[in-house]
Design an enzyme around this catalytic site. Structure first.
Site, PDB file in Angstrom:
ATOM      1  N   THR A  24      41.390  42.787  40.114  1.00  0.00           N
ATOM      2  CA  THR A  24      41.184  41.920  41.278  1.00  0.00           C
ATOM      3  C   THR A  24      40.488  42.669  42.397  1.00  0.00           C
ATOM      4  O   THR A  24      39.465  42.222  42.910  1.00  0.00           O
ATOM      5  CB  THR A  24      42.540  41.366  41.760  1.00  0.00           C
ATOM      6  OG1 THR A  24      43.236  40.800  40.647  1.00  0.00           O
ATOM      7  CG2 THR A  24      42.331  40.307  42.823  1.00  0.00           C
ATOM      8  N   ALA A  25      41.010  43.821  42.800  1.00  0.00           N
ATOM      9  CA  ALA A  25      40.391  44.597  43.877  1.00  0.00           C
ATOM     10  C   ALA A  25      39.250  45.470  43.372  1.00  0.00           C
ATOM     11  O   ALA A  25      38.265  45.686  44.085  1.00  0.00           O
ATOM     12  CB  ALA A  25      41.448  45.453  44.573  1.00  0.00           C
ATOM     13  N   GLU A  45      37.046  49.597  32.527  1.00  0.00           N
ATOM     14  CA  GLU A  45      38.057  48.545  32.374  1.00  0.00           C
ATOM     15  C   GLU A  45      38.620  48.593  30.953  1.00  0.00           C
ATOM     16  O   GLU A  45      37.864  48.566  29.982  1.00  0.00           O
ATOM     17  CB  GLU A  45      37.456  47.167  32.661  1.00  0.00           C
ATOM     18  CG  GLU A  45      38.327  45.986  32.278  1.00  0.00           C
ATOM     19  CD  GLU A  45      39.737  46.048  32.864  1.00  0.00           C
ATOM     20  OE1 GLU A  45      40.695  45.770  32.106  1.00  0.00           O
ATOM     21  OE2 GLU A  45      39.874  46.381  34.060  1.00  0.00           O
ATOM     22  N   ALA A  46      39.943  48.650  30.862  1.00  0.00           N
ATOM     23  CA  ALA A  46      40.575  48.763  29.548  1.00  0.00           C
ATOM     24  C   ALA A  46      40.564  47.457  28.773  1.00  0.00           C
ATOM     25  O   ALA A  46      40.626  47.451  27.545  1.00  0.00           O
ATOM     26  CB  ALA A  46      42.013  49.263  29.700  1.00  0.00           C
ATOM     27  N   ASN A 103      46.988  34.977  36.690  1.00  0.00           N
ATOM     28  CA  ASN A 103      48.040  34.490  37.589  1.00  0.00           C
ATOM     29  C   ASN A 103      48.058  32.963  37.706  1.00  0.00           C
ATOM     30  O   ASN A 103      47.301  32.265  37.036  1.00  0.00           O
ATOM     31  CB  ASN A 103      47.920  35.160  38.969  1.00  0.00           C
ATOM     32  CG  ASN A 103      46.643  34.775  39.704  1.00  0.00           C
ATOM     33  OD1 ASN A 103      46.053  33.724  39.471  1.00  0.00           O
ATOM     34  ND2 ASN A 103      46.203  35.640  40.598  1.00  0.00           N
ATOM     35  N   PHE A 104      48.928  32.479  38.589  1.00  0.00           N
ATOM     36  CA  PHE A 104      49.164  31.039  38.709  1.00  0.00           C
ATOM     37  C   PHE A 104      48.301  30.385  39.783  1.00  0.00           C
ATOM     38  O   PHE A 104      48.653  29.319  40.286  1.00  0.00           O
ATOM     39  CB  PHE A 104      50.642  30.781  38.974  1.00  0.00           C
ATOM     40  CG  PHE A 104      51.517  30.905  37.748  1.00  0.00           C
ATOM     41  CD1 PHE A 104      52.738  30.255  37.682  1.00  0.00           C
ATOM     42  CD2 PHE A 104      51.131  31.667  36.652  1.00  0.00           C
ATOM     43  CE1 PHE A 104      53.552  30.367  36.554  1.00  0.00           C
ATOM     44  CE2 PHE A 104      51.938  31.791  35.533  1.00  0.00           C
ATOM     45  CZ  PHE A 104      53.152  31.135  35.483  1.00  0.00           C
ATOM     46  N   HIS A 546      54.841  40.145  41.563  1.00  0.00           N
ATOM     47  CA  HIS A 546      54.168  40.650  42.760  1.00  0.00           C
ATOM     48  C   HIS A 546      54.545  42.095  43.085  1.00  0.00           C
ATOM     49  O   HIS A 546      54.915  42.410  44.225  1.00  0.00           O
ATOM     50  CB  HIS A 546      54.506  39.762  43.968  1.00  0.00           C
ATOM     51  CG  HIS A 546      54.092  38.346  43.823  1.00  0.00           C
ATOM     52  ND1 HIS A 546      54.646  37.310  44.564  1.00  0.00           N
ATOM     53  CD2 HIS A 546      53.161  37.758  43.020  1.00  0.00           C
ATOM     54  CE1 HIS A 546      54.082  36.168  44.218  1.00  0.00           C
ATOM     55  NE2 HIS A 546      53.178  36.416  43.287  1.00  0.00           N
TER      56      HIS A 546
END
Length: 609
Positions: A24-25, A45-46, A103-104, A546
């Site tokens: 995300t970041a 990135e894995a 995520n939601f 979170h």
């Protein structure tokens, strides 16, 4: 889909910056740094790039990617002593976009006082005003297509001055708002919690219509992969390698400090090393960033030595101060005329929703919830309760085993966090708990769901964790998951706040007009004592996914891992830019903050601030 570059191409490139973790970041940082064509940015990135994956892209399928090992790291905690020794499932997004692909879809903001507390904890420039700038920079607020009457009824009147219009991440109100939404808002007002028509302006307490990370033009998920990577995939100076698991950051002496020079990574069973000339940025998240630091010799020297790792930088705060949101559900059977996720259980119902989605309508177009309530302590508790929760904001209130081996500087920093938390409890503008509607029976292991019936779930969340946990390596293998120990309920205030919130939700269920849509309670029954509700909470509590604060941005003598410029203490050019730097868990779901941290981190690296 094949990666944009190969391991060999990346290793042979002269990189200025290397971002470890395309989440995300991480993708925010990479996209913003690569806006300068004179620099070359690499990303490790894995996971993979899930461009055409329906579990990612279709909003109403959110949650279906959990435990799918191509999309989810599917981590588990250590057995939790105060949760009947249950191990907690911790999903983490695996792929370009990180947890924003998994995520939601919830986009919320914390309160002004909460973000201002970061600056009070020793981080100049990290406050509401500054972070609002970066939340806006990442955001593109979609048009509000609701009628004037509905914007009032739904509590959905955002102030355009507090929202962005040109950012990569779409923020939109859900295309489907069921009758449950206004019924709950009306009932909450009866119980003393008013509507809040703009909960995104620094005062979130109240009930409102929440925003989704959904592009309203396509009704698909808007996330770091679609917003920050896809538009920039053709940049020749942005080199992204997927399927590459970082193993170690290599450091060399630079006088009294250490300089990060390269990263070892594993790709297709082979080990490679890629160098960066200027900076290395870690964005692998609250669990895997501290793990990578420890594997690189950065952390508590005693922990490192116990694994045979030579300590290069003794930094005891690495992996400490873990905080997370937990929730307990209130599940009811609802009126059978309602559309809830149970309609997917019949071929006819699923086909109808699929047809609606073709028209950019229906349940598949959005997160199956619209109602959010941020509840101050005074609404769920008595004055005596509030004073008791203030008193429990201390290390001494936690179980004896939690801090017995914690270093003094970490205890000092945690206590400062507790002092900030104590102020939140008595602030009517700051939430103590959150209630969120899930439009269906939230999946609970062992609970049988009748697909012919309709259900609603009220998810009851404590806003600020009193418990403090840890994340540390289990072994020297980079592919072994770390040891995750959130110590849920080790401070009794978390459980007590949840019980008061459960009691409030049970009263909400009994209050008209919401009660008119309820057939019966499923769990809890509503007849339990507070002690019985505590046992239900211990048996049913789950994480809201979170985790933060394991590489806290704080002064080093307060147990900090990074300074206010996100530099790892003891280094000249190693930064952490992800939610692990958050020093104190805030009330809001942290996705908006993850994007903002990435935006601000990029500006810091570019020297713009």
């Amino acid at each position: 889909m094949p990666a944009l570059t190969t391991a060999e191409e990346l290793v042979s490139s002269k990189l200025d910056y290397l971002v470890v973790g395309g989440g995300t970041a991480g993708l925010v940082v990479a996209a913003r740094l690569s806006e300068d064509p004179s620099v070359t940015v690499g990303v490790l990135e894995a996971g993979e790039y899930h461009k055409d994956e329906p579990k990612v892209n279709i909003p109403g399928m959110m949650g279906s990617g959990l435990m799918d090992l191509k999309l989810d790291w599917a981590l588990f905690s250590e057995p939790q002593k105060h949760l009947n020794n249950r191990a907690m499932f911790h999903p983490r997004g695996k792929g370009l976009g990180g947890s924003s692909l998994l995520n939601f879809l919830v986009l919320l903001r914390p309160g002004k006082a909460e973000l201002d507390s970061w600056e009070d904890l020793g981080n100049p420039g990290w406050n509401w005003e500054n972070m609002l700038k970066y939340m806006k920079k990442s955001e593109s607020l979609g048009p509000n297509n609701l009628s004037e009457k509905d914007t009032v009824r739904y509590a959905a009147i955002p102030d355009a001055l507090n929202h962005g219009s040109e950012g990569p991440i779409h923020h939109s109100f859900p295309a489907l708002v069921t009758p449950v939404h206004t019924a709950i808002l009306d009932s909450l007002e009866t119980l003393g919690l008013p509507r809040n028509s703009d909960a995104y302006s620094g005062r979130p307490t109240g009930a409102f219509l929440g925003m989704n990370a959904v592009d309203p033009s396509t009704m698909t998920r808007s996330y770091a992969g679609s917003g920050y990577y896809a538009p920039n995939i053709s940049r020749p100076n942005l080199l992204v390698l997927t399927g590459a698991h970082a193993a170690k950051v290599n450091l060399e002496s630079a006088g009294d400090l250490q300089r990060a020079v390269s990263v070892d990574f594993i790709k297709d069973g082979k080990t490679f090393t890629v160098a960066a000339q200027k900076e290395i940025i870690l964005s692998t998240g609250s669990f895997q960033t501290p793990q990578l630091l420890e594997l690189s010799g950065v952390g508590d020297k005693d922990i490192l030595s116990s694994h045979g790792i030579k300590p290069i930088i003794d930094l005891p705060g690495v992996g400490e101060n873990l905080q997370d949101h937990g929730f307990v559900p209130v599940i009811v059977e609802a009126d059978n005329s309602l559309d809830t996720i149970e309609v997917y259980g019949s071929p006819e119902g699923l086909a109808r929703q699929q047809a609606l989605y073709e028209e950019k309508k229906g349940m598949l177009s959005c997160f199956p919830a619209s109602f959010f309530a941020f509840v101050p302590a005074s609404v769920i508790g008595t004055r005596a309760d509030v004073q008791d929760w203030e008193a429990k904001a201390t290390l001494k209130a936690s179980a004896s085993e939690v801090f017995q081996n914690t270093k003094p500087e970490i205890k000092k920093g945690i206590q400062k966090g507790y002092e900030a938390l104590r102020k939140f409890v008595d602030d009517p503008a700051t939430p103590t708990s959150q209630i969120m509607l899930f439009n269906g029976h939230f999946p609970i292991p062992g609970m049988v769901v009748d697909p012919a019936k309709r259900y609603l779930t009220l998810m009851n969340v404590y806003s600020h964790a009193y418990a403090r946990g840890t994340v540390h390596i289990k072994s020297t293998s980079p592919t072994d998951p770390p040891s995750i120990n959130p110590n849920y309920f080790s401070n009794p205030a978390d459980l007590e706040i949840l019980v008061k919130t459960l009691r409030f939700s049970l009263n909400l269920v009994k209050t008209v007009p919401f009660n008119d849509l309820v057939v019966k309670n499923i769990v809890p029954s509503g007849n339990e004592t507070d002690e019985e509700l505590k046992e239900i909470a211990k048996a049913m509590m789950s994480t809201l996914f979170h985790p933060v604060a394991t590489c806290s941005m704080s002064p080093k003598d307060n147990g900090g891992v990074v300074d206010s410029k996100l530099l790892v203490y003891g280094t000249t050019n190693l930064r952490v830019v992800d939610c692990s730097v958050i020093p104190l868990l805030l009330s809001a779901n942290p996705q908006t903050l993850a994007f903002a941290i990435g935006e601000k981190g990029a500006d810091i690296i570019k020297g713009a601030i």
